[in-house]
Design an enzyme around this catalytic site. Structure first.
Site, mmCIF file in Angstrom:
data_model
loop_
_atom_site.group_PDB
_atom_site.id
_atom_site.type_symbol
_atom_site.label_atom_id
_atom_site.label_comp_id
_atom_site.label_asym_id
_atom_site.label_seq_id
_atom_site.Cartn_x
_atom_site.Cartn_y
_atom_site.Cartn_z
ATOM 1 N N LEU A 17 31.813 -21.684 -7.551
ATOM 2 C CA LEU A 17 30.661 -21.292 -8.349
ATOM 3 C C LEU A 17 31.200 -20.592 -9.595
ATOM 4 O O LEU A 17 32.212 -19.893 -9.524
ATOM 5 C CB LEU A 17 29.755 -20.323 -7.580
ATOM 6 C CG LEU A 17 28.921 -20.880 -6.416
ATOM 7 C CD1 LEU A 17 28.168 -19.743 -5.721
ATOM 8 C CD2 LEU A 17 27.953 -21.946 -6.891
ATOM 9 N N ASP A 18 30.529 -20.772 -10.720
ATOM 10 C CA ASP A 18 30.944 -20.077 -11.938
ATOM 11 C C ASP A 18 30.934 -18.570 -11.708
ATOM 12 O O ASP A 18 30.131 -18.053 -10.917
ATOM 13 C CB ASP A 18 29.995 -20.401 -13.097
ATOM 14 C CG ASP A 18 30.146 -21.838 -13.585
ATOM 15 O OD1 ASP A 18 31.087 -22.525 -13.140
ATOM 16 O OD2 ASP A 18 29.310 -22.268 -14.402
ATOM 17 N N ARG A 19 31.795 -17.882 -12.414
ATOM 18 C CA ARG A 19 31.930 -16.435 -12.236
ATOM 19 C C ARG A 19 30.601 -15.669 -12.290
ATOM 20 O O ARG A 19 30.343 -14.819 -11.440
ATOM 21 C CB ARG A 19 32.914 -15.890 -13.278
ATOM 22 C CG ARG A 19 33.113 -14.380 -13.177
ATOM 23 C CD ARG A 19 34.231 -13.914 -14.080
ATOM 24 N NE ARG A 19 34.403 -12.457 -13.955
ATOM 25 C CZ ARG A 19 35.550 -11.820 -14.071
ATOM 26 N NH1 ARG A 19 36.656 -12.498 -14.333
ATOM 27 N NH2 ARG A 19 35.628 -10.518 -13.947
ATOM 28 N N VAL A 62 27.650 -16.607 -11.566
ATOM 29 C CA VAL A 62 26.648 -17.147 -10.637
ATOM 30 C C VAL A 62 26.870 -16.589 -9.235
ATOM 31 O O VAL A 62 28.008 -16.461 -8.775
ATOM 32 C CB VAL A 62 26.711 -18.687 -10.608
ATOM 33 C CG1 VAL A 62 25.685 -19.262 -9.639
ATOM 34 C CG2 VAL A 62 26.496 -19.249 -12.016
ATOM 35 N N ARG A 112 24.454 -25.558 -16.274
ATOM 36 C CA ARG A 112 24.252 -24.802 -17.505
ATOM 37 C C ARG A 112 24.250 -25.719 -18.731
ATOM 38 O O ARG A 112 23.388 -25.603 -19.614
ATOM 39 C CB ARG A 112 25.345 -23.735 -17.636
ATOM 40 C CG ARG A 112 25.359 -22.758 -16.477
ATOM 41 C CD ARG A 112 26.657 -21.964 -16.388
ATOM 42 N NE ARG A 112 26.854 -21.099 -17.539
ATOM 43 C CZ ARG A 112 27.954 -20.364 -17.721
ATOM 44 N NH1 ARG A 112 28.939 -20.412 -16.833
ATOM 45 N NH2 ARG A 112 28.069 -19.596 -18.774
#
Length: 228
Positions: A59-61, A63, A162
């Site tokens: 997961l993106d940082r 998120v 995103r």
């Protein structure tokens, strides 16, 4: 930092990733989720040696939400194969600016990542380095100029949700990277991995977990429990 455990047995560890922590060690040298969990397990179970924990997705940082880790190499191999075959169902909630014209839609783009800037852009389908990205969204509710979407992925590209929603004209609330014109510095990105469903790698039974976003703006605009 205590990480909420959503499900655990000898083969699997499903947790709720906190926001603003990298999944694995990066150039920032900040505390990362993978090492944090390994240290917690080592301390909790009083393990004398190294703790094995396999990373099978990211997961993106900024998120937060549900993530699965493998506690054995057998589980790691099988989970990685499930990811490749796209049979692990990952569901996200996203709050975007505006109201999409279509209530449900499949988005297909080709994305190119600039690793030096850690930024992804949409490129023509003919671009030799572009990678196909596909997601499906459904508008759950709209209020105060914002919309709550349910998003499922057919591919797993960096920053995919995103970038694709921004390309649609509806960037995520709080996303300064792909929605700088509409968002303010310091706002928390409103993207959450709310549900994860998979077949247990050894028991062959379904495993489903749910993760609730924090009761903060803009999430508190909606009774999220009703959308489970």
């Amino acid at each position: 930092m205590r990480v909420p455990i959503l499900y655990e047995d000898n083969h699997l560890l499903l947790v709720e990733k906190p926001v603003n922590i990298p999944v694995q060690e990066d150039n920032s040298r900040d505390l990362d989720l993978l090492n944090l969990l390994k240290n917690e397990i080592k301390k909790r179970d009083k393990k004398p040696g190294n703790v094995y924990l396999g990373l099978v997705h990211r997961l993106d940082r900024p998120v937060g939400g549900a993530m699965v880790f493998a506690k054995t190499s057998k589980a790691a191999a099988r989970l990685s194969d499930m990811m490749r075959r796209q049979v692990i169902e990952r569901k996200y909630w996203a709050v975007v600016h505006g109201v999409p014209k279509q209530k449900e839609q499949k988005l297909t783009h080709h994305l190119l990542k600039n690793s030096r800037k850690n930024q992804v852009s949409v490129v023509p389908s003919t671009h030799p380095e572009g990678k196909k990205a596909v997601l499906n969204y459904r508008v759950l509710a709209s209020q105060n100029g914002l919309s709550l979407l349910e998003v499922t992925l057919e591919t797993g590209r960096p920053h995919q949700i995103r970038v694709q929603l921004s390309a649609l004209g509806h960037p995520l609330f709080g996303d300064q990277k792909y929605g700088a014109k509409l968002n303010k510095v310091g706002q928390q990105i409103a993207l959450w991995a709310c549900a994860l469903q998979l077949e247990h790698p050894t028991k062959k039974e379904p495993v489903t977990v749910f993760s609730q976003p924090p009761k903060a703006y803009p999430w508190h605009l909606w009774a999220l429990e009703s959308f489970k």
